[in-house]
Design a protein around this motif. Structure first.
Motif, short mmCIF file in Angstrom:
data_model
loop_
_atom_site.label_atom_id
_atom_site.label_comp_id
_atom_site.label_asym_id
_atom_site.label_seq_id
_atom_site.Cartn_x
_atom_site.Cartn_y
_atom_site.Cartn_z
N PHE A 34 0.90 -1.07 0.07
CA PHE A 34 0.15 0.11 0.12
C PHE A 34 1.09 1.09 0.15
O PHE A 34 1.69 1.41 0.65
CB PHE A 34 -1.02 0.17 1.10
CG PHE A 34 -2.03 -1.14 0.99
CD1 PHE A 34 -3.17 -0.83 0.74
CD2 PHE A 34 -1.89 -2.27 1.61
CE1 PHE A 34 -4.34 -1.45 0.22
CE2 PHE A 34 -2.89 -3.35 1.48
CZ PHE A 34 -4.20 -2.89 0.92
N GLY B 175 -3.04 3.73 -2.34
CA GLY B 175 -3.51 2.70 -3.37
C GLY B 175 -2.59 1.43 -3.22
O GLY B 175 -1.61 1.40 -2.54
N LEU B 176 -3.05 0.48 -4.02
CA LEU B 176 -2.00 -0.79 -3.61
C LEU B 176 -1.51 -1.07 -5.03
O LEU B 176 -2.07 -1.16 -6.10
CB LEU B 176 -3.28 -1.92 -3.66
CG LEU B 176 -2.83 -3.37 -3.70
CD1 LEU B 176 -1.81 -3.56 -2.54
CD2 LEU B 176 -4.00 -4.50 -3.78
N HIS C 140 -0.10 -3.98 -6.53
CA HIS C 140 0.11 -5.53 -6.51
C HIS C 140 1.16 -6.01 -6.53
O HIS C 140 2.11 -5.58 -7.35
CB HIS C 140 -1.19 -6.27 -7.48
CG HIS C 140 -1.45 -7.85 -7.49
ND1 HIS C 140 -0.58 -8.49 -8.06
CD2 HIS C 140 -2.16 -8.29 -6.70
CE1 HIS C 140 -1.16 -9.71 -7.55
NE2 HIS C 140 -2.01 -9.62 -6.87
N GLU D 164 -11.38 2.65 -9.24
CA GLU D 164 -12.86 2.28 -9.28
C GLU D 164 -13.33 2.74 -7.93
O GLU D 164 -13.08 2.90 -6.73
CB GLU D 164 -12.85 0.76 -8.83
CG GLU D 164 -14.09 0.10 -8.83
CD GLU D 164 -13.85 -1.39 -8.72
OE1 GLU D 164 -15.24 -2.06 -8.75
OE2 GLU D 164 -13.01 -1.98 -8.42
N VAL E 141 -16.25 2.52 -5.33
CA VAL E 141 -17.04 1.43 -4.44
C VAL E 141 -17.70 2.16 -3.39
O VAL E 141 -17.22 2.97 -2.84
CB VAL E 141 -15.99 0.27 -4.24
CG1 VAL E 141 -15.34 -0.49 -5.20
CG2 VAL E 141 -15.02 0.84 -3.13
N GLN F 63 -19.20 1.98 0.10
CA GLN F 63 -19.02 1.64 1.56
C GLN F 63 -19.99 2.00 2.51
O GLN F 63 -20.53 3.04 2.58
CB GLN F 63 -17.65 2.33 1.75
CG GLN F 63 -17.08 2.20 3.43
CD GLN F 63 -15.80 2.97 3.41
OE1 GLN F 63 -14.69 2.68 2.61
NE2 GLN F 63 -15.53 3.75 4.41
N GLN G 256 -19.16 6.57 -1.19
CA GLN G 256 -18.20 6.05 -2.32
C GLN G 256 -16.94 6.43 -1.69
O GLN G 256 -16.77 7.61 -1.31
CB GLN G 256 -18.57 6.47 -3.74
CG GLN G 256 -19.87 5.96 -4.25
CD GLN G 256 -19.85 6.27 -5.60
OE1 GLN G 256 -19.54 7.44 -6.31
NE2 GLN G 256 -20.45 5.35 -6.54
N HIS G 257 -16.03 5.39 -2.11
CA HIS G 257 -14.68 5.72 -2.08
C HIS G 257 -13.86 5.23 -2.91
O HIS G 257 -14.32 4.23 -3.63
CB HIS G 257 -13.89 5.35 -0.52
CG HIS G 257 -14.14 3.81 -0.55
ND1 HIS G 257 -14.93 3.03 0.02
CD2 HIS G 257 -12.83 3.04 -0.55
CE1 HIS G 257 -14.52 1.83 -0.25
NE2 HIS G 257 -13.37 1.68 -0.33
N ARG H 47 -11.05 2.75 -4.97
CA ARG H 47 -10.34 1.63 -4.86
C ARG H 47 -8.96 2.11 -5.85
O ARG H 47 -9.54 1.81 -7.14
CB ARG H 47 -11.01 0.29 -5.03
CG ARG H 47 -9.99 -0.84 -4.90
CD ARG H 47 -10.78 -1.96 -5.03
NE ARG H 47 -11.56 -2.13 -4.15
CZ ARG H 47 -12.61 -3.01 -3.94
NH1 ARG H 47 -13.05 -3.77 -5.04
NH2 ARG H 47 -13.54 -3.14 -2.88
N GLN I 114 -5.58 1.16 -8.05
CA GLN I 114 -4.60 0.21 -8.35
C GLN I 114 -3.50 0.96 -8.78
O GLN I 114 -3.69 1.79 -9.71
CB GLN I 114 -4.90 -0.91 -9.19
CG GLN I 114 -6.12 -1.56 -8.43
CD GLN I 114 -6.47 -2.74 -9.60
OE1 GLN I 114 -5.89 -3.35 -10.37
NE2 GLN I 114 -7.91 -2.99 -9.52
#
Length: 127
Positions: free
Chosen positions: A29, A43-44, A46, A76, A78, A80, A90-91, A93, A95
């Motif tokens: 992260f 953000g992540l 991967h 994106e 999403v 919550q 909305q928050h 996500r 990548q």
């Protein structure tokens, strides 16, 4: 761009400098804090987006608090569940990818974004 609640959302394929905030077995992260324009997000990246070579252990590539360059690979919104209410907000996500950005100076290594788009579509993400 903002989500409800005024959360800053980065532009797709934009490049940012950030700090590794947390490491998990599946990735890292990254916390971004930018003054101009004012933007703050996490953000992540991967494990598959940390390097151009196969990575089996995230800590072989990054450590907590490392300064890294990342490219926004996907955003994106999403829903919550909000605390103490039935409403939803909305928050984002987010990548991230380190493999298409020079870690020396932040140079974009895929300026057309073709490689990143192709890779994200294979993984089921990407806009």
């Amino acid at each position: 761009m903002t989500a409800s609640g005024g959360v800053g959302i980065p532009d797709l394929y934009s490049i940012h400098k950030g700090n590794v905030a947390r490491i998990e077995t599946y990735g890292a992260f990254i916390q971004i804090r930018q003054q101009q324009p004012r933007l703050q997000f996490r953000g992540l990246a991967h494990i598959s987006q940390l390097s151009n070579i196969r990575v089996t252990n995230v800590e072989d590539v990054v450590s907590t608090e490392d300064v890294v360059w990342v490219k926004v690979a996907d955003v994106e919104l999403v829903a919550q569940q909000q605390d103490q209410s039935d409403g939803r907000k909305q928050h984002p996500r987010i990548q991230l990818s380190m493999k298409y950005v020079s870690q020396e100076d932040g140079t974009d290594l895929d300026p057309s974004n073709d490689k990143l788009r192709e890779e994200m579509s294979r993984r089921g993400g990407g806009s």
